[in-house]
Design an enzyme around this catalytic site. Structure first.
Site, PDB file in Angstrom:
ATOM      1  N   TYR A  87       0.857  -1.188   0.000  1.00  0.00           N
ATOM      2  CA  TYR A  87       0.000   0.000   0.000  1.00  0.00           C
ATOM      3  C   TYR A  87       0.891   1.234   0.000  1.00  0.00           C
ATOM      4  CZ  TYR A  87      -3.621  -3.325   1.512  1.00  0.00           C
ATOM      5  OH  TYR A  87      -4.467  -4.405   1.613  1.00  0.00           O
ATOM      6  N   PRO A 123     -15.891  -5.384   2.329  1.00  0.00           N
ATOM      7  CA  PRO A 123     -17.237  -5.840   2.694  1.00  0.00           C
ATOM      8  C   PRO A 123     -18.340  -4.973   2.098  1.00  0.00           C
ATOM      9  CG  PRO A 123     -16.249  -4.668   4.534  1.00  0.00           C
ATOM     10  CD  PRO A 123     -15.174  -4.803   3.490  1.00  0.00           C
ATOM     11  N   GLY A 172     -18.272  -4.088  -1.091  1.00  0.00           N
ATOM     12  CA  GLY A 172     -18.159  -4.232  -2.544  1.00  0.00           C
ATOM     13  C   GLY A 172     -17.332  -3.140  -3.176  1.00  0.00           C
ATOM     14  N   GLY A 204     -23.705   2.947  -5.022  1.00  0.00           N
ATOM     15  CA  GLY A 204     -24.190   2.345  -6.249  1.00  0.00           C
ATOM     16  C   GLY A 204     -23.390   2.750  -7.468  1.00  0.00           C
TER      17      GLY A 204
END
Length: 335
Positions: A57, A200, A202, A209
């Site tokens: 990272y 978690p 997505g 969305g």
């Protein structure tokens, strides 16, 4: 009202962590350092003490940031997880590299011991027993306390666990990524291994969305992921819309509902949502107090069944648990 963050046992080797962790990946490439350190301090003060980073990272800079944030006596208040194995020359798991990577991480973090050290991806050229043998030595030397694997198949987990107990397996698990439920989750439970669920939400999809792609920067790797490509996103947005409607009925946000679904998978599951914003962090810990009935769980799962999601989670050139089989130990001895 402040949310109480419970503690949980992660695996069966003695590690105890906060029931929700904080994924720190998105804090690097560099966001304003003072703001990120303030967010980490806020998380710890809120009871979220399980911090997740990796040497890749940044690369490297995320560990330095975490090290700075934990100055002044905070190190003893957290459970720190970092990872090794992804390099600019591919996946690596040979013993010399494992040791060098661990020592380099300790230096960047400016600490003597890592609580949970994961192999980030499995090197399929090196028998997992060989990699685990070196990790076992690092435990014996006090440089790491517990060993974890990330993106490992059921058989790889079993072989690794036979060398030294695995404390946690990190895997992608969310409403729209459920392939781990077939073999990997049952294997972890059989062996007493804790489950750490990354992404978690997505990869942010369950926060906003299809609109999420409007906020992707040019270097955001999510832009290239199959599920976010226009032809798939148009289909997948229906999943979010259904989850969002249910969230409205329950008086919570869509991200809280999706995160609560992961929490309801079992007391051995610790999700580690990542964020760079204080308000998102506060919203995420709100998911801990959300209760879902079996009927509500079934309703959520009906929106995001395996067939409902269009697009793979990664492109085929990115290694995952499906690519984690390694050669037999005998082949290494003969080399």
């Amino acid at each position: 009202m402040a949310v109480r963050v419970e503690r949980m046992k992660l695996g069966s080797q003695g590690l105890e962590v906060s029931a929700q962790g904080l994924g720190c990946m998105s804090m690097s490439p560099p966001k304003p350092e003072k703001e990120m350190i303030a967010l980490i301090h806020h998380a710890i003060n809120s009871g979220v003490t399980f911090l997740d980073t990796s040497d890749i990272y940044g690369p490297l800079t995320n560990e330095i940031l975490i090290g700075k944030a934990l100055k002044g006596g905070l190190r003893e208040k957290v459970e720190l997880a970092t990872k090794f194995g992804i390099t600019d020359k591919g996946i690596r798991g040979e013993p010399e590299y494992v040791r060098a990577a661990c020592e380099a991480s300790l230096k960047r973090l400016d600490m003597d011991c890592i609580d949970l050290y994961y192999q980030h991806r499995i090197d399929n050229r090196v028998p997992i027993e060989v990699t685990m043998g070196e990790l076992k030595k690092l435990v014996e030397e006090g440089k790491i306390k517990y060993i974890g694997l990330s993106e490992a198949s059921s058989s790889t987990i079993r072989r690794a666990h036979a060398v030294h107990p695995i404390t946690a397996v990190q895997l992608e698990w969310s409403l729209w990524t459920r392939d781990v439920e077939e073999e990997i989750v049952p294997t972890c439970r059989e062996l007493g291994i804790g489950i750490v669920a990354y992404s978690p939400l997505g990869r942010g999809f369950f926060s906003s969305g299809a609109k999420i792609v409007e906020n992707f920067t040019n270097n955001d790797f999510r832009k290239t992921l199959p599920r976010f490509l226009p032809e798939n996103l148009e289909h997948n947005k229906t999943i979010f819309e259904n989850v969002n409607k249910m969230a409205a009925r329950k008086g919570c946000t869509s991200s809280q509902l999706a995160l609560a679904w992961v929490h309801h998978q079992g007391k051995d599951v610790c999700p580690i949502p990542g964020t760079t914003k204080m308000e998102n962090f506060n919203q995420n810990i709100g998911a801990l107090s959300l209760k879902l009935t079996p009927e509500e769980m079934a309703e959520l799962e009906s929106y995001a069944s395996k067939d409902a999601v269009k697009g793979e989670r990664y492109f085929s050139n990115i290694p995952t648990w499906k690519d984690s089989e390694t050669p037999p130990l005998s082949s290494w001895k003969a080399a």
